[in-house]
Scaffold this active site. Structure first.
Site, PDB file in Angstrom:
ATOM      1  CG  HIS A  32      -0.297  -0.444   2.611  1.00 53.42           C
ATOM      2  ND1 HIS A  32       0.641   0.669   3.018  1.00 53.42           N
ATOM      3  CD2 HIS A  32      -0.383  -1.289   3.517  1.00 53.42           C
ATOM      4  CE1 HIS A  32       1.042   0.172   4.114  1.00 53.42           C
ATOM      5  NE2 HIS A  32       0.391  -0.886   4.542  1.00 53.42           N
ATOM      6  N   GLY A  48       1.848   2.961   2.157  1.00 57.25           N
ATOM      7  CA  GLY A  48       2.921   3.134   3.173  1.00 57.25           C
ATOM      8  C   GLY A  48       4.234   2.541   2.683  1.00 57.25           C
ATOM      9  CG  HIS A  49       4.138  -1.604   2.017  1.00 57.40           C
ATOM     10  ND1 HIS A  49       2.870  -2.058   1.678  1.00 57.40           N
ATOM     11  CD2 HIS A  49       4.909  -2.282   2.927  1.00 57.40           C
ATOM     12  CE1 HIS A  49       2.682  -3.106   2.796  1.00 57.40           C
ATOM     13  NE2 HIS A  49       3.645  -3.253   3.553  1.00 57.40           N
ATOM     14  CG  ASP A  53       4.864  -2.801  12.010  1.00 59.02           C
ATOM     15  OD1 ASP A  53       3.775  -3.064  12.602  1.00 59.02           O
ATOM     16  OD2 ASP A  53       4.915  -2.813  10.704  1.00 59.02           O
ATOM     17  CB  SER A 108      -1.301  -5.546   4.540  1.00 61.84           C
ATOM     18  OG  SER A 108      -0.172  -5.072   3.774  1.00 61.84           O
TER      19      SER A 108
HETATM   20  O1  PAF Z   1       7.125  -5.269   8.419  1.00 57.86           O
HETATM   21  C1  PAF Z   1       7.039  -6.208   7.835  1.00 57.86           C
HETATM   22  O2  PAF Z   1       6.339  -6.253   6.851  1.00 57.86           O
HETATM   23  C2  PAF Z   1       7.492  -7.557   8.306  1.00 57.86           C
HETATM   24  O3  PAF Z   1       7.666  -7.769   9.877  1.00 57.86           O
HETATM   25  C3  PAF Z   1       9.017  -7.594   7.871  1.00 57.86           C
HETATM   26  C4  PAF Z   1       9.999  -6.467   8.356  1.00 57.86           C
HETATM   27  C5  PAF Z   1       9.138  -7.578   6.242  1.00 57.86           C
HETATM   28  C6  PAF Z   1       9.709  -9.026   8.246  1.00 57.86           C
HETATM   29  O4  PAF Z   1       8.849  -9.888   7.877  1.00 57.86           O
END
Ligand code: PAF
Length: 280
Positions: A32, A34-35, A155, A191
């Site tokens: 999304h 954010g990524h 996170d 997500s």
């Molecule tokens: O934040 C995430 O999407 C996951 O915890 C990561 C850092 C890709 C590790 O699987």
């Protein structure tokens, strides 16, 4: 240019013939905005960007959503390609291993634990989760060998776990935390938001509103503890706490910046969020 890599052999071969500065965005896919904000920051800073898409089984508990976690590779590649258009000379390699053995071959059974951070808050509710995260990120760092890696601050505890791991193992990687991207309503992008019904989505705004109120109380020099105690009468809060932003310590007496961390349980979905407040 966006190139898909599905095997670790191909990834290793590519990395051994490359000398540019490498930025890395680890993800579990179902991308999304954010990524995409992490990807764009990497494209701004680094010559070559690797983005991994791997739903890591090690970080899911036995009763969690590993099987139903959305896998949307085609759509993810489209979003990456669209984002890369703004960076015409960019090179993005998407490492999307076709199965878990590509990342963790038989016999590779190391576990990385970041002690102290692994069994509080998220770690207490999801035992073993941060071992799974630290282990896969360590493994991906070893394969991609980036100079810089990007993590969303949504996170927040994970960000601290990774920073601590990099420090403990003296890895030559700069960890860059990136701001939370929100919907107009304030809901942090995730997500897992797609698990919510329309009513749940509406109701979940309690999370943003509560964090905003606590932030305002702190800004105006008031003690938010009474308000938090009252809010916590709602049993859907998994936790609602204050931590020092820099050290993640519970002791915020002399903090220059305080993080408000929360998880609200909306049906079967746990919604994570946080806000930072500078203390003047
Ligand atoms: O934040 C995430 O999407 C996951 O915890 C990561 C850092 C890709 C590790 O699987």
């Amino acid at each position: 240019m966006v190139t898909l890599i599905t095997t670790t052999a191909e990834l290793k071969q590519r990395r051994s013939s490359e000398s540019s500065t490498v930025g890395f965005v680890p993800t579990m896919g179902n991308l999304h905005q954010g990524h995409i904000s992490l990807l764009k920051e990497a494209l701004k800073n680094d010559d070559v960007v690797y983005l991994s898409i791997f739903v890591n089984p090690k970080q899911f508990g036995p009763n969690e959503d590993f099987n139903r976690y959305p896998r949307t590779l085609e759509n993810d590649i489209n979003l990456i390609t669209e984002a890369a258009l703004d960076f015409p000379n960019s090179q993005v390699f998407v490492y999307a291993p076709k199965d878990a053995q590509e990342v963790f071959p038989a016999g590779m059974d190391q576990t990385i634990s970041v002690q102290g951070l692994d069994n509080i808050l998220e770690g207490k509710i999801r035992p073993g989760h941060f071992d799974g995260v630290a282990t896969v990120v360590w493994r991906l760092f070893d394969l991609v060998k980036p100079q810089r890696a990007y993590f969303g601050l949504k996170d927040f505890q994970q960000y601290h776990v990774i920073k601590q791991m990099v420090k403990d193992l003296a890895l030559p990687i700069k960890i860059q935390g990136m701001p939370i991207i929100r919907e107009k309503t304030g809901l942090a992008l995730s997500s897992r938001n797609q698990y919510l019904t329309a009513e749940q989505k509406e109701a979940s705004l309690i999370l943003y509103r509560t964090l905003s109120t606590i932030k305002e109380l702190i800004i105006s020099g008031k003690n938010p503890q009474d308000y938090m105690r009252d809010a916590l009468k709602d049993p859907n809060w998994n936790y609602l706490v204050l931590r020092d932003t820099e050290t993640f310590s519970e002791d915020i007496t002399n903090s220059k910046n305080i993080s408000i961390l929360a998880v609200y349980q909306m049906g079967n979905t746990r919604l994570l969020d946080n806000m930072q407040v500078e203390v003047l």
